[in-house]
Design an enzyme around this catalytic site. Structure first.
Site, short mmCIF file in Angstrom:
data_model
loop_
_atom_site.label_atom_id
_atom_site.label_comp_id
_atom_site.label_asym_id
_atom_site.label_seq_id
_atom_site.Cartn_x
_atom_site.Cartn_y
_atom_site.Cartn_z
N GLY A 1 -134.94 99.47 -36.00
CA GLY A 1 -135.09 99.82 -37.42
C GLY A 1 -135.72 98.66 -38.14
O GLY A 1 -136.42 97.85 -37.54
N ARG B 1 -139.04 87.04 -37.54
CA ARG B 1 -137.98 88.05 -37.49
C ARG B 1 -137.02 87.76 -38.63
O ARG B 1 -136.71 86.59 -38.89
CB ARG B 1 -137.20 87.95 -36.17
CG ARG B 1 -137.94 88.46 -34.98
CD ARG B 1 -137.32 87.92 -33.71
NE ARG B 1 -137.30 86.47 -33.74
CZ ARG B 1 -136.60 85.72 -32.89
NH1 ARG B 1 -135.84 86.27 -31.98
NH2 ARG B 1 -136.63 84.40 -32.96
N GLU B 2 -136.54 88.81 -39.28
CA GLU B 2 -135.56 88.60 -40.34
C GLU B 2 -134.33 87.95 -39.76
O GLU B 2 -133.91 88.26 -38.64
CB GLU B 2 -135.17 89.94 -40.96
CG GLU B 2 -136.20 90.41 -41.94
CD GLU B 2 -135.70 91.57 -42.77
OE1 GLU B 2 -136.51 92.45 -43.04
OE2 GLU B 2 -134.52 91.61 -43.13
N CYS C 1 -140.16 96.62 -40.46
CA CYS C 1 -141.40 96.33 -39.73
C CYS C 1 -141.74 97.37 -38.67
O CYS C 1 -142.75 98.08 -38.80
CB CYS C 1 -141.32 94.96 -39.09
SG CYS C 1 -140.94 93.69 -40.29
N VAL D 1 -141.33 87.58 -46.58
CA VAL D 1 -142.38 86.79 -45.90
C VAL D 1 -142.86 85.65 -46.79
O VAL D 1 -142.97 84.49 -46.36
CB VAL D 1 -143.58 87.69 -45.52
CG1 VAL D 1 -144.73 86.87 -44.98
CG2 VAL D 1 -143.15 88.73 -44.51
N ASN E 1 -146.39 94.19 -32.72
CA ASN E 1 -145.19 94.93 -33.16
C ASN E 1 -145.05 96.25 -32.43
O ASN E 1 -143.96 96.64 -32.04
CB ASN E 1 -145.24 95.17 -34.67
CG ASN E 1 -144.60 94.02 -35.44
OD1 ASN E 1 -144.22 93.02 -34.85
ND2 ASN E 1 -144.47 94.18 -36.74
C1 UGA Z 1 -140.08 92.20 -36.07
C2 UGA Z 1 -140.79 91.34 -35.03
O1 UGA Z 1 -139.86 90.93 -34.01
C3 UGA Z 1 -141.43 90.11 -35.67
O2 UGA Z 1 -142.17 89.38 -34.70
C4 UGA Z 1 -142.37 90.57 -36.80
O3 UGA Z 1 -142.94 89.46 -37.49
C5 UGA Z 1 -141.59 91.39 -37.79
O4 UGA Z 1 -141.02 92.54 -37.10
C6 UGA Z 1 -142.53 91.84 -38.89
O5 UGA Z 1 -143.50 92.53 -38.61
O6 UGA Z 1 -142.39 91.38 -40.04
P1 UGA Z 1 -137.67 92.12 -37.27
O7 UGA Z 1 -137.98 93.52 -37.72
O8 UGA Z 1 -137.19 91.15 -38.27
O9 UGA Z 1 -138.98 91.45 -36.59
O10 UGA Z 1 -136.53 92.22 -36.19
P2 UGA Z 1 -136.38 92.24 -34.59
O11 UGA Z 1 -135.46 91.16 -34.25
O12 UGA Z 1 -137.69 92.27 -33.95
O13 UGA Z 1 -135.63 93.64 -34.39
C7 UGA Z 1 -136.21 94.88 -34.79
C8 UGA Z 1 -135.33 96.03 -34.39
O14 UGA Z 1 -135.35 96.21 -32.99
C9 UGA Z 1 -133.84 95.87 -34.75
O15 UGA Z 1 -133.34 97.11 -35.23
C10 UGA Z 1 -133.19 95.49 -33.44
O16 UGA Z 1 -131.83 95.86 -33.38
C11 UGA Z 1 -134.03 96.30 -32.46
N1 UGA Z 1 -134.03 95.77 -31.09
C12 UGA Z 1 -134.57 94.56 -30.80
C13 UGA Z 1 -133.50 96.55 -30.06
O17 UGA Z 1 -133.01 97.68 -30.30
N2 UGA Z 1 -133.54 96.08 -28.78
C14 UGA Z 1 -134.07 94.88 -28.47
O18 UGA Z 1 -134.08 94.50 -27.27
C15 UGA Z 1 -134.61 94.10 -29.51
#
Ligand code: UGA
Length: 466
Positions: free
Chosen positions: A276, A153-154, A279, A11, A227
């Site tokens: 996973g 998002r990462e 976050c 971050v 989140n």
């Molecule tokens: C998440 C949030 O999307 C961000 O807005 C937030 O700032 C961040 O956490 C944080 O708190 O720092 P991130 O963890 O980087 O971001 O990734 P995401 O793209 O949100 O995905 C999270 C997980 O959910 C991944 O494992 C992804 O594969 C899964 N996912 C996502 C699903 O299984 N289905 C979906 O439809 C979307």
């Protein structure tokens, strides 16, 4: 404006580089000398699109790196605190790094300074930060504590920072709000998007971000609530997928029908092996724990987490259903990262599936475009090996699993995969292919929330009974 960012983790580094890109003079501070030295050599310790480019663009001009707090913090109008907040065993966030960073800041500041809580923290942390500041000698009136949660998002952190849907500012005073609006002015007035040297030009004429000003506690709650809501959406989609499998419905159609209601929205309804990362699992646990401390049992979130964990168990059962027995089976695992586009394996559902299969006596040959080094350190087992390409991983394997939604996996040459596998079985935990594509390639395909092809159904074993 002169700004400091404390914490050169994901971050902090993204925020620091993007604030420099917006035109501010930024010092990124970390106690970790090795981390700072590598940033000074333009080396980013994690995989993040556009971040190396941004660092190369601004380092030495508008972006500096330092292990020393005093000079930069004293000169800054605002200090972003972006240090880590890992989970403790009971789900609570460990705030000791925030505590020690704030103690340092309190001793250094001379003029009015805004202390910005950027790390993801439990609600009411801003109050604690304020107390720590006062206890460590910062005169009241000489600082304000603002909560400015990030929604990055990462993998896409840079574009998320520069093109946010909204900027949330939890501010206790007008003076602090003015400083915050100065920081974000280039995004709020759109001047950044009109610049010639912008790192990613806007794809289309776009509206400027929503500017949401509230008090610090509400801003903290917005982060928890966002989140947890997204995690809940994913768990909801996973339950729907499981029901689709039970009744013979198609999850993509169901989620499309659900998500096109503008009140619901199509995003974050992709089912699979669960969420996973650093976050969602941590934040869902932390929010439950905050609620518990306040005397409220947040059963909804406990169920969100339970559904998520169960999704990986169900997937292993699906693999077993495809192979009958698991002991000594050689299985290719495509994907180790918690999602595509990152080398992060924290709380990765892919690793949890692999661990369960290793416990069942399988041999796993894994491939991931970015996360193999980290995974090799995390899971040490002589039955887990790593391949140089996805094709090497599937060679002579009893089945291929897809565990991470990497774009390059969706572009695999399926007829080549078919020839290399010992048995033509694919178990896809991310629904990267359509059943039709697999049928054309003559692969027996199992995915999440869809009806099985007649061949896959005929050849599956009843894993629930074996
Ligand atoms: C998440 C949030 O999307 C961000 O807005 C937030 O700032 C961040 O956490 C944080 O708190 O720092 P991130 O963890 O980087 O971001 O990734 P995401 O793209 O949100 O995905 C999270 C997980 O959910 C991944 O494992 C992804 O594969 C899964 N996912 C996502 C699903 O299984 N289905 C979906 O439809 C979307």
């Amino acid at each position: 404006m002169k700004l400091s960012v404390i914490g050169s983790g994901y971050v902090g580094t993204v925020a620091g580089a993007c604030l420099a890109e917006m035109g501010h003079d930024v010092c990124l501070i970390d106690r970790d000398e090795e981390r700072i030295r590598s940033l000074q050599r333009f080396q980013v310790p994690f995989y993040e699109q556009l971040l190396p480019e941004l660092i190369r663009k601004h380092a030495g001009h508008r972006l500096y790196f330092s292990t020393d707090f005093s000079g930069p913090v004293r000169d800054s109008a605002a200090v972003f605190v972006a240090v880590g907040t890992p989970s403790l065993h009971n789900g609570e966030a460990d705030l000791s790094y925030v505590d020690s960073a704030v103690r340092e800041v309190a001793k250094i500041i001379r003029n009015y300074t805004v202390v910005i809580e950027k790390s993801t923290v439990p609600v009411m942390t801003s109050r604690a930060i304020r107390k720590v500041m006062i206890l460590n000698g910062a005169p009241e009136g000489n600082f304000d504590v603002v909560s400015n949660p990030e929604f990055l998002r990462e993998g896409t952190g840079v574009t998320d920072f520069l093109y946010p849907d909204r900027i949330v500012v939890g501010s206790p005073s007008e003076a602090a709000t003015d400083v915050m609006s100065g920081i974000y002015a280039p995004l709020l007035d759109g001047s950044y998007y009109r610049r010639e040297d912008i790192i990613v030009p806007p794809a289309e004429p776009r509206s400027t971000p929503q500017w949401i000003v509230t008090n610090p506690i509400s801003a903290e709650l917005i982060k928890h609530a966002s989140n947890s809501f997204l995690a809940m959406k994913i768990s909801y989609a996973n339950v729907i997928a499981n029901l689709c499998e039970a009744v013979g419905a198609e999850v993509e159609h169901v989620c499309r029908g659900l998500g096109t209601d503008s009140r619901i929205g199509e995003k974050f309804l992709r089912p699979g092996i669960g969420y996973g990362g650093s976050c969602f699992p941590k934040d869902v646990a932390a929010f439950s724990s905050v609620a518990r401390e306040l005397g409220y049992r947040f059963g909804l979130l406990q169920e969100v987490a339970a559904i998520n964990a169960e999704q990986q168990v169900r997937f292993v059962r699906k693999v077993k259903g495809a192979l009958w027995t698991l002991r000594d089976k050689r299985i290719a695992a495509l994907g180790l990262a918690y999602k595509g586009g990152t080398n992060d394996i924290r709380e990765s559902p892919a690793l949890s599936v692999i661990r369960m299969l290793l416990d069942e006596g399988c041999e796993i040959v894994a491939y991931d475009p970015a996360a193999m080094d980290k995974a090799a350190k995390e899971i040490q087992s002589e039955r887990l090996t790593f391949a140089a390409t996805p094709y090497e991983a599937v060679t002579n394997a009893d089945a291929m699993m897809i565990l991470t939604d990497w774009k390059e996996f969706a572009e695999l040459d399926l007829s080549r995969i078919r020839k290399l596998l010992k048995y033509p079985i694919v178990v896809d935990g991310r629904n990267l292919f359509t059943p039709q594509q697999m049928e054309t390639a003559e692969l027996i395909y199992h995915s999440v929330g869809r009806t099985e092809s007649p061949v896959a159904e005929t050849l599956a074993f009843d894993a629930t009974k074996s």
